[in-house]
Design an enzyme around this catalytic site. Structure first.
Site, PDB file in Angstrom:
ATOM      1  N   ARG A  25       0.809  -1.222   0.000  1.00 40.94           N
ATOM      2  CA  ARG A  25       0.000   0.000   0.000  1.00 40.94           C
ATOM      3  C   ARG A  25       0.845   1.276   0.000  1.00 40.94           C
ATOM      4  O   ARG A  25       0.388   2.318   0.482  1.00 40.94           O
ATOM      5  CB  ARG A  25      -0.969   0.022   1.188  1.00 40.94           C
ATOM      6  CG  ARG A  25      -2.045  -1.036   1.118  1.00 40.94           C
ATOM      7  CD  ARG A  25      -3.105  -0.685   0.085  1.00 40.94           C
ATOM      8  NE  ARG A  25      -4.181  -1.657   0.123  1.00 40.94           N
ATOM      9  CZ  ARG A  25      -5.406  -1.394   0.557  1.00 40.94           C
ATOM     10  NH1 ARG A  25      -5.727  -0.200   0.963  1.00 40.94           N
ATOM     11  NH2 ARG A  25      -6.318  -2.332   0.539  1.00 40.94           N
ATOM     12  N   ARG A  29      -2.708   6.579   0.555  1.00 40.58           N
ATOM     13  CA  ARG A  29      -3.159   7.759   1.289  1.00 40.58           C
ATOM     14  C   ARG A  29      -2.210   8.296   2.346  1.00 40.58           C
ATOM     15  O   ARG A  29      -2.442   9.381   2.857  1.00 40.58           O
ATOM     16  CB  ARG A  29      -4.516   7.464   1.930  1.00 40.58           C
ATOM     17  CG  ARG A  29      -5.627   7.386   0.911  1.00 40.58           C
ATOM     18  CD  ARG A  29      -6.907   6.888   1.535  1.00 40.58           C
ATOM     19  NE  ARG A  29      -6.738   5.500   1.958  1.00 40.58           N
ATOM     20  CZ  ARG A  29      -7.708   4.758   2.450  1.00 40.58           C
ATOM     21  NH1 ARG A  29      -8.911   5.272   2.616  1.00 40.58           N
ATOM     22  NH2 ARG A  29      -7.494   3.517   2.789  1.00 40.58           N
ATOM     23  N   ARG A  38      -5.900  12.509  -5.434  1.00 41.28           N
ATOM     24  CA  ARG A  38      -7.178  11.885  -5.092  1.00 41.28           C
ATOM     25  C   ARG A  38      -8.277  12.920  -4.868  1.00 41.28           C
ATOM     26  O   ARG A  38      -9.456  12.649  -5.139  1.00 41.28           O
ATOM     27  CB  ARG A  38      -6.963  11.027  -3.835  1.00 41.28           C
ATOM     28  CG  ARG A  38      -8.160  10.337  -3.282  1.00 41.28           C
ATOM     29  CD  ARG A  38      -8.623   9.161  -4.114  1.00 41.28           C
ATOM     30  NE  ARG A  38      -9.676   8.469  -3.377  1.00 41.28           N
ATOM     31  CZ  ARG A  38     -10.941   8.865  -3.329  1.00 41.28           C
ATOM     32  NH1 ARG A  38     -11.336   9.915  -4.026  1.00 41.28           N
ATOM     33  NH2 ARG A  38     -11.825   8.196  -2.623  1.00 41.28           N
ATOM     34  N   ASP A  74      -6.246  -1.939  -7.958  1.00 39.83           N
ATOM     35  CA  ASP A  74      -6.927  -2.612  -6.856  1.00 39.83           C
ATOM     36  C   ASP A  74      -7.187  -4.056  -7.251  1.00 39.83           C
ATOM     37  O   ASP A  74      -7.361  -4.356  -8.436  1.00 39.83           O
ATOM     38  CB  ASP A  74      -8.255  -1.916  -6.522  1.00 39.83           C
ATOM     39  CG  ASP A  74      -8.711  -2.286  -5.126  1.00 39.83           C
ATOM     40  OD1 ASP A  74      -8.264  -1.638  -4.170  1.00 39.83           O
ATOM     41  OD2 ASP A  74      -9.468  -3.269  -4.991  1.00 39.83           O
ATOM     42  N   TYR A 151     -15.267 -10.872  -1.322  1.00 38.71           N
ATOM     43  CA  TYR A 151     -15.927  -9.616  -1.725  1.00 38.71           C
ATOM     44  C   TYR A 151     -17.137  -9.885  -2.614  1.00 38.71           C
ATOM     45  O   TYR A 151     -18.171  -9.221  -2.498  1.00 38.71           O
ATOM     46  CB  TYR A 151     -14.935  -8.692  -2.451  1.00 38.71           C
ATOM     47  CG  TYR A 151     -13.981  -8.023  -1.498  1.00 38.71           C
ATOM     48  CD1 TYR A 151     -14.384  -6.951  -0.710  1.00 38.71           C
ATOM     49  CD2 TYR A 151     -12.675  -8.479  -1.351  1.00 38.71           C
ATOM     50  CE1 TYR A 151     -13.520  -6.350   0.183  1.00 38.71           C
ATOM     51  CE2 TYR A 151     -11.792  -7.885  -0.457  1.00 38.71           C
ATOM     52  CZ  TYR A 151     -12.234  -6.817   0.308  1.00 38.71           C
ATOM     53  OH  TYR A 151     -11.389  -6.230   1.201  1.00 38.71           O
TER      54      TYR A 151
END
Ligand code: CP3
Length: 352
Positions: A25, A29, A38, A74, A151
């Protein structure tokens, strides 16, 4: 600039003059530079736009000094091409509008042509290889069948995996069909990433720690193995990192599923990992990501402990035990990377 292929050599268990290091990651962020991009685009818009993918993929390489670039994307981008509606909602994470709940739903899923449905990922790889020009290797990735199935069935993130595991227990034929479709989709997707320029691939089985070892052996491992064997057969030169999060209690089974590099979370001490992982595998990991909230002396000490546990065993890629937290101070992340580089050069450099 000289080529840095440390990660590729370490993944092949070849000797390196120091330990390569990157962070799961890392394109995300915790970096203000990511948040600035973003602020102007939705997450999926970013994933679908190769110029933006290139920009944020390079940020941690340029700003933090990591030894690999992992393509910004992703694991769930395979869903739309299969017929699963994907959205990311703020505060909620991924949402699947039409989750799988029956054998009929499984039958309706397509196995997409990656060049058609995920062509923007391949285009991003091609652009990135040109931009990187050998500075660091480029990592491609995909989700493993179980994590994708969770998911698809739960319709989003979950804590207890009740729907997913109930489907696995109650509908063995439909589960087999679903896992086979994911295995075929992911194999084709990873092979396409190789063709587009990915030099290393990571398979994320992020939630497999939720299943019991016997269920993993019977209902998950065969499909993960199908992917890892399939990609190996397609191109044996590209190292495969198998990250099975939360699965250190079944590390023997994880090794049976395959890969060249076993990715470890932080729940297993590296000294035990070195004993339990066969010498043919390289090891990736495994500092607790929350260590980066500690002061620099603590970070240095914890890095030193892991390096000491690995010693001069060939084939170590330093990483966090899971993704970097978004609240992490970039200066601490930068210190962590520098610390691994410096300390590992002392351990390994003397020998190289
Ligand atoms: O490692 C990297 O830097 C590459 C980028 C990457 C992302 N997702 C970007 C992302 C990778 C490798 C992933 C994989 C991924 N996606 C996994 C497996 C990795 C792991 O941590 O085990 C999983 C489970 C997902 C699914 C997913 N994507 C979730 C659950 C979420 C929401 C998380 C949250 O905290 O909001 C995402 C969104 C996501 N993927 C973000 C990023 C940078 C945040 C999106 C944003 O900017 O709002």
């Amino acid at each position: 600039m000289a080529e840095n292929d440390l990660l590729i050599r370490a993944a092949r268990c070849e000797a390196t003059e120091r330990t390569p290091v990157w962070m799961m990651r890392q394109a995300g962020r915790f970096l203000p530079e990511y948040r600035a991009v973003r602020a102007k685009h939705s997450f999926l818009e970013m994933c679908y736009t190769p110029e933006l993918v290139v920009e944020v993929t390079l940020q941690p390489v340029d700003l933090i000094g990591v030894d690999a670039a992992i393509i910004f994307s992703d694991i769930l981008v395979v869903f739309p091409g299969m017929g699963l509606d994907l959205d990311f909602q703020s505060g909620k994470g991924p949402v699947i509008g039409n989750p799988v709940s029956s054998a009929h739903d499984v039958d309706a899923l397509a196995i997409p042509d990656p060049e058609v449905s995920m062509g923007y990922v391949m285009e991003s790889h091609r652009l990135l290889r040109r931009e990187l020009a050998g500075r660091v290797p480029l990592i491609g990735f995909a989700g493993a069948p179980f994590t994708l199935a969770s998911y698809a069935i739960e319709g989003g993130s979950t804590r207890d995996f009740q729907r997913c595991k109930a489907f696995m227990f109650n509908e063995p034929a439909a589960w087999d069909a679903l896992m086979t479709k994911f295995a075929k989709t992911v194999t084709a997707y990873l092979c396409a990433q190789i063709d587009a320029g990915a030099q290393v691939l990571q398979l994320f089985d992020s939630w497999v720690g939720a299943v019991a070892p016997r269920d993993y052996a019977a209902s998950v491992l065969p499909y993960t193995k199908m992917v890892l064997d399939g990609v190996k057969a397609y191109d044996s030169s590209v190292p495969l990192i198998h990250f099975a999060n939360g699965a250190t209690s079944m590390l023997d089974l994880v090794q049976q599923a395959g890969g060249d590099v076993i990715g470890l979370d932080w729940r297993l001490d590296m000294a035990h990992a070195v004993e339990r992982i066969a010498p043919r595998f390289a090891i990736q990991g495994n500092i607790d990501p929350v260590t980066l909230f500690a002061n620099e002396e603590v970070i240095d000490a914890k890095v030193g402990e892991i390096l000491a546990a690995v010693g001069t065993r060939p084939g170590h890629i330093f990483n966090l035990g899971h993704g970097i937290s978004k609240e992490t101070d970039p200066a601490r992340a930068k210190h962590f990377i520098a610390s691994v580089k410096e300390q590992s050069a002392q351990v390994r450099g003397a020998r190289a």
